[in-house]
Motif scaffolding. Structure first.
Motif, PDB file in Angstrom:
ATOM      1  N   LYS A  38     -27.456  54.169  41.296  1.00  0.00           N
ATOM      2  CA  LYS A  38     -27.350  52.911  42.048  1.00  0.00           C
ATOM      3  C   LYS A  38     -27.081  51.693  41.180  1.00  0.00           C
ATOM      4  N   LYS A  39     -27.822  51.488  40.121  1.00  0.00           N
ATOM      5  CA  LYS A  39     -27.634  50.294  39.283  1.00  0.00           C
ATOM      6  C   LYS A  39     -26.243  50.291  38.658  1.00  0.00           C
ATOM      7  N   GLN A  40     -25.753  51.445  38.245  1.00  0.00           N
ATOM      8  CA  GLN A  40     -24.398  51.529  37.691  1.00  0.00           C
ATOM      9  C   GLN A  40     -23.365  51.174  38.757  1.00  0.00           C
ATOM     10  N   ARG A  41     -23.571  51.624  39.988  1.00  0.00           N
ATOM     11  CA  ARG A  41     -22.663  51.251  41.090  1.00  0.00           C
ATOM     12  C   ARG A  41     -22.697  49.747  41.322  1.00  0.00           C
ATOM     13  N   ASP A  42     -23.894  49.173  41.287  1.00  0.00           N
ATOM     14  CA  ASP A  42     -24.028  47.718  41.465  1.00  0.00           C
ATOM     15  C   ASP A  42     -23.255  46.966  40.381  1.00  0.00           C
ATOM     16  N   ILE A  43     -23.390  47.420  39.140  1.00  0.00           N
ATOM     17  CA  ILE A  43     -22.734  46.747  38.009  1.00  0.00           C
ATOM     18  C   ILE A  43     -21.219  46.839  38.130  1.00  0.00           C
ATOM     19  N   ASN A  65     -19.327  47.442  40.673  1.00  0.00           N
ATOM     20  CA  ASN A  65     -18.822  46.685  41.823  1.00  0.00           C
ATOM     21  C   ASN A  65     -18.849  45.185  41.559  1.00  0.00           C
ATOM     22  N   ALA A  66     -19.883  44.702  40.900  1.00  0.00           N
ATOM     23  CA  ALA A  66     -20.015  43.269  40.625  1.00  0.00           C
ATOM     24  C   ALA A  66     -18.893  42.748  39.736  1.00  0.00           C
TER      25      ALA A  66
END
Length: 160
Positions: free
Chosen positions: A39-44, A46-47
């Motif tokens: 999840k955190k990697q996806r957030d990064i 995408n950001a």
């Protein structure tokens, strides 16, 4: 004619993948490179599409890994992009970040193309990513492109 039909279908599928990859770096990482992100990697990843992003220092979170996938996505999805990667030392650039870039490039399910060197991926004359270590901000001057991305890995060791 059957071979031609399959070739045409394959080209159409690749075009769909490229178009979808531009919209979604997570899709690119999953479907083109073949990696699964937490999840955190996806957030990064995408950001980075719309913002300047800074990820706090910590150990074992996969920051260099996700930085490498950001480089591969940016270069693959946006023709003419120039990506500059840096870290506090040449060893970090070469042995950590560019090792991760090379792994993603070499394991990609769809060939990215271009020429991969130790700290450079050249897709065309003005379409490339490369890495270097420096202590001076003037080393980042002189690059001109429609889209420029700077990736600083281990940024805690880089002076503001």
């Amino acid at each position: 004619m059957i071979g031609m039909s399959n070739h045409k279908k394959n080209k159409e599928n690749i075009k769909k993948i490229v178009d979808k990859s531009k919209e979604s770096p997570v899709f690119f990482t999953h479907e083109v490179i073949g990696d699964r992100l937490w999840k955190k990697q996806r957030d990064i990843i995408n950001a980075v599409q719309e913002n300047d992003v800074s990820v706090a220092s910590c150990h074992g979170a996969g920051k260099s890994f996700i930085a490498s996938r950001i480089v591969l996505h940016g270069l693959s999805s946006y023709p003419g992009t120039q990506i500059i990667t840096t870290a506090p030392t040449d060893r970090q650039v070469r042995k950590i970040l560019w090792k991760e870039i090379a792994t993603g490039y070499n394991n990609s399910k769809i060939p990215i193309g271009g020429k991969l060197l130790t700290k450079e991926l050249q897709l065309d004359k003005d379409w490339f990513a490369f890495g270097f270590a420096t202590s001076g901000t003037n080393q980042f001057q002189g690059f001109h492109a429609k889209r420029i991305l700077v990736v600083a890995d281990e940024a805690a060791g880089i002076p503001e």
